[in-house]
Write a protein that holds these residues in place. Structure first.
Motif, PDB file in Angstrom:
ATOM      1  N   ASP A   9       0.720  -1.145   0.142  1.00 61.96           N
ATOM      2  CA  ASP A   9      -0.096  -0.113   0.077  1.00 61.96           C
ATOM      3  C   ASP A   9       0.915   1.232   0.086  1.00 61.96           C
ATOM      4  O   ASP A   9       1.134   1.816   1.001  1.00 61.96           O
ATOM      5  CB  ASP A   9      -1.162  -0.126   1.287  1.00 61.96           C
ATOM      6  CG  ASP A   9      -1.940   0.912   1.266  1.00 61.96           C
ATOM      7  OD1 ASP A   9      -1.920   2.092   0.283  1.00 61.96           O
ATOM      8  OD2 ASP A   9      -3.143   0.789   1.988  1.00 61.96           O
TER       9      ASP A   9
ATOM     10  N   ARG B 210       0.460   4.226  -1.336  1.00 62.59           N
ATOM     11  CA  ARG B 210      -0.353   5.817  -0.849  1.00 62.59           C
ATOM     12  C   ARG B 210      -0.449   5.764   0.599  1.00 62.59           C
ATOM     13  O   ARG B 210      -0.086   6.907   1.114  1.00 62.59           O
ATOM     14  CB  ARG B 210      -1.603   6.004  -1.561  1.00 62.59           C
ATOM     15  CG  ARG B 210      -2.357   7.244  -1.196  1.00 62.59           C
ATOM     16  CD  ARG B 210      -3.607   7.297  -2.081  1.00 62.59           C
ATOM     17  NE  ARG B 210      -4.493   6.317  -1.850  1.00 62.59           N
ATOM     18  CZ  ARG B 210      -5.414   5.960  -2.650  1.00 62.59           C
ATOM     19  NH1 ARG B 210      -5.810   6.342  -3.894  1.00 62.59           N
ATOM     20  NH2 ARG B 210      -6.158   5.037  -2.358  1.00 62.59           N
TER      21      ARG B 210
ATOM     22  N   CYS C 291       0.538  -0.481  -7.816  1.00 66.39           N
ATOM     23  CA  CYS C 291      -0.103   0.610  -7.337  1.00 66.39           C
ATOM     24  C   CYS C 291      -1.639   0.625  -7.903  1.00 66.39           C
ATOM     25  O   CYS C 291      -2.622   0.827  -7.497  1.00 66.39           O
ATOM     26  CB  CYS C 291       0.695   1.955  -7.559  1.00 66.39           C
ATOM     27  SG  CYS C 291       1.866   2.253  -6.619  1.00 66.39           S
TER      28      CYS C 291
ATOM     29  N   GLN D 290      -4.345   3.114  -6.949  1.00 67.90           N
ATOM     30  CA  GLN D 290      -3.628   4.128  -6.730  1.00 67.90           C
ATOM     31  C   GLN D 290      -2.845   4.361  -8.023  1.00 67.90           C
ATOM     32  O   GLN D 290      -3.015   3.834  -9.114  1.00 67.90           O
ATOM     33  CB  GLN D 290      -2.481   3.661  -5.519  1.00 67.90           C
ATOM     34  CG  GLN D 290      -3.237   3.336  -4.334  1.00 67.90           C
ATOM     35  CD  GLN D 290      -2.483   2.996  -3.145  1.00 67.90           C
ATOM     36  OE1 GLN D 290      -1.110   3.025  -3.531  1.00 67.90           O
ATOM     37  NE2 GLN D 290      -2.838   2.243  -2.297  1.00 67.90           N
ATOM     38  N   THR D 291      -1.544   5.216  -7.831  1.00 62.52           N
ATOM     39  CA  THR D 291      -0.849   5.224  -9.282  1.00 62.52           C
ATOM     40  C   THR D 291       0.605   5.638  -8.641  1.00 62.52           C
ATOM     41  O   THR D 291       0.946   5.781  -7.621  1.00 62.52           O
ATOM     42  CB  THR D 291      -1.182   6.379 -10.298  1.00 62.52           C
ATOM     43  OG1 THR D 291      -0.521   6.298 -11.400  1.00 62.52           O
ATOM     44  CG2 THR D 291      -0.924   7.645  -9.383  1.00 62.52           C
TER      45      THR D 291
END
Length: 463
Positions: free
Chosen positions: A317, A319, A353, A358-359
């Protein structure tokens, strides 16, 4: 010599010409990098002297100011970036890369331990250390945080190979006194003594740095963990590296072995192994409390996307770690990882991600692989970007290195697109050359040889 803007250009300085990109700070993870966080010069000069960065700037400004007869190495269409840095990789595990069909604990027993046992042979250790360092350079990696084996000669062999190549590595002997084959286990006191002797021999010898290296909590007795923590307290500038929260079966095992501790992270905390010089590889199955404690202690996580997906361990994770203020590095984790290429590692990090909703932008990816990872290792005063005085470690990337990259380049109009092409489609083929301390240590082929010529004071851009 010539003095320009308080920079002394010496007759024996070395000059490389090409597009230059480096980061001055964390660019963030948005499509637009934070202002002042990066510098890009489309046609620039990188000037070095005695293995250190002397200056950078536009070719049009600096070429006329070079001392007469200065040779300029021109990397036609090359993108020059700081040398890549890997924050978690296993030197003795090259031979177990791409080993089929197991998760972490079975993988260790089936593949890793038998291969690491071979490092009791000094000649084998030296051969593999040379192979490992040469392969790092072939992939554009100039510095790394490295696991060796439980054999002291594996550490000596790696540092010797690094010295021969002027590389700066941080590495340590694995501490492991239980739940391993007899030919790999040490003892609590023996591991302390061996680690101390290696530390005193190698730490800050030239560019080399030592790392205290318990494999992970399960393979160390409480006594060994306590002595590792003691060693860390006695030498606070030495890195600590270990594994943490990679696999759910591993976490259950730690819970059984340390029932008195509140969590896996609390095991390391209890034995004095957390702090801003600690790098914990993986950190997948963790919670907010873990992230809070990491941020409080300054402990870092090495994000290892290719091994996490290959071994089916889980998705990091990214982010939430960043939002919690945790320092995160990027790592190949070979041999569970499937490539020494930090470009390939960036691609897998992006995919992890995305699977989490996410990115990871190319700005963030290239920052992590250079200045960000230097900060993880407390070496950003020496490596990670092109500020004057730092080691002249850099990589020349070829944006047309493969048929797919060449095809994509025809449709590329921005620097962000060019970087994204390299991180998604690039691999070791994209590394045209790797320069360490100002010397070319790897060059892809004769066809990638740069144009080197002496430039008169009146040489103009594009001449």
């Amino acid at each position: 010599m010539t003095t320009v803007n308080d920079t002394i250009l010496l007759e024996d300085c070395e000059v490389h010409r090409g597009a230059l990109l480096h980061f001055l700070d964390d660019p963030g993870n948005d499509p637009d990098p934070r202002q002042g966080s990066m510098a890009f010069i489309e046609d620039g000069l990188l000037i070095t002297h005695q293995g250190k960065i002397l200056a950078t700037g536009p070719a049009s400004e600096w070429l006329p100011r070079l001392p007469s007869g200065t040779a300029v190495t021109r990397w036609q269409d090359g993108l020059i970036v700081p040398g890549f840095i890997d924050t978690h990789v296993h030197m003795p595990q090259l031979g177990v890369m791409a080993s089929y069909g197991t998760q972490l604990l079975d993988w260790l027993e089936t593949y890793t331990f038998p291969h690491e046992a071979r490092f009791s042979d000094v000649d084998w250790a030296r051969t593999e250390a040379s192979r490992f360092t040469d392969l790092l350079l072939r992939h554009g990696t100039t510095s790394a945080l490295v696991f060796c084996t439980s054999h002291p000669q594996s550490v000596d062999s790696l540092f010797e190979a690094a010295e021969e190549r002027s590389m700066g590595l941080t590495a340590g002997k694995v501490m492991m006194d239980r739940y391993a084959p007899d030919d790999l286990m040490d003892t609590a006191r023996g591991s302390y003594n061996d680690s101390l002797a290696l530390l005193e021999k190698w730490h800050r010898r030239g560019r080399q740095r030592y790392a205290i290296t318990p494999r992970f909590a399960a393979t160390s007795t409480p006594e060994q963990l306590a002595l590792a923590g003691r060693l860390a307290q006695e030498h606070p500038d030495v890195m600590v590296q270990t594994h943490w929260a990679e696999n759910t079966g591993e976490i259950d095992w730690i819970r059984e072995l340390f029932p008195e501790r509140s969590s896996y992270l609390d095991v390391y905390d209890h034995y004095g192994l957390l702090g801003d010089h600690t790098v914990l590889a993986h950190g997948i199955h963790i919670n907010h409390g873990d992230r809070k404690r990491l941020a409080e202690t300054g402990s870092r996580i090495a994000f290892c996307p290719t091994s996490n997906t290959f071994l089916g361990s889980g998705l990091f994770d990214f982010r939430n770690a960043r939002e919690a203020g945790v320092t995160v590095g990027l790592a190949s984790d070979v041999g569970g990882g499937t490539s020494l290429s930090m470009l390939t590692t960036m691609a897998e990090a992006y995919k992890v991600c995305r699977l989490r909703g996410q990115t990871m932008t190319p700005w963030q990816a290239f920052y992590l692989a250079t200045l960000g990872n230097a900060r993880v290792l407390h070496q950003d005063d020496q490596i990670g970007n092109f500020k004057p005085g730092k080691h002249a470690d850099f990589v020349v990337l070829d944006q047309n290195a493969s048929p797919l990259l060449e095809m994509k380049s025809a449709y590329t109009t921005t620097l962000m697109e060019a970087l994204f092409n390299l991180m998604i489609l690039g691999d070791d083929r994209a590394v045209a050359a790797t320069i360490v301390a100002g010397n070319i240590r790897y060059q892809r082929s004769a066809s990638s040889a740069p144009d080197t010529s002496s430039q008169p004071l009146t040489h103009k851009q594009g001449a």
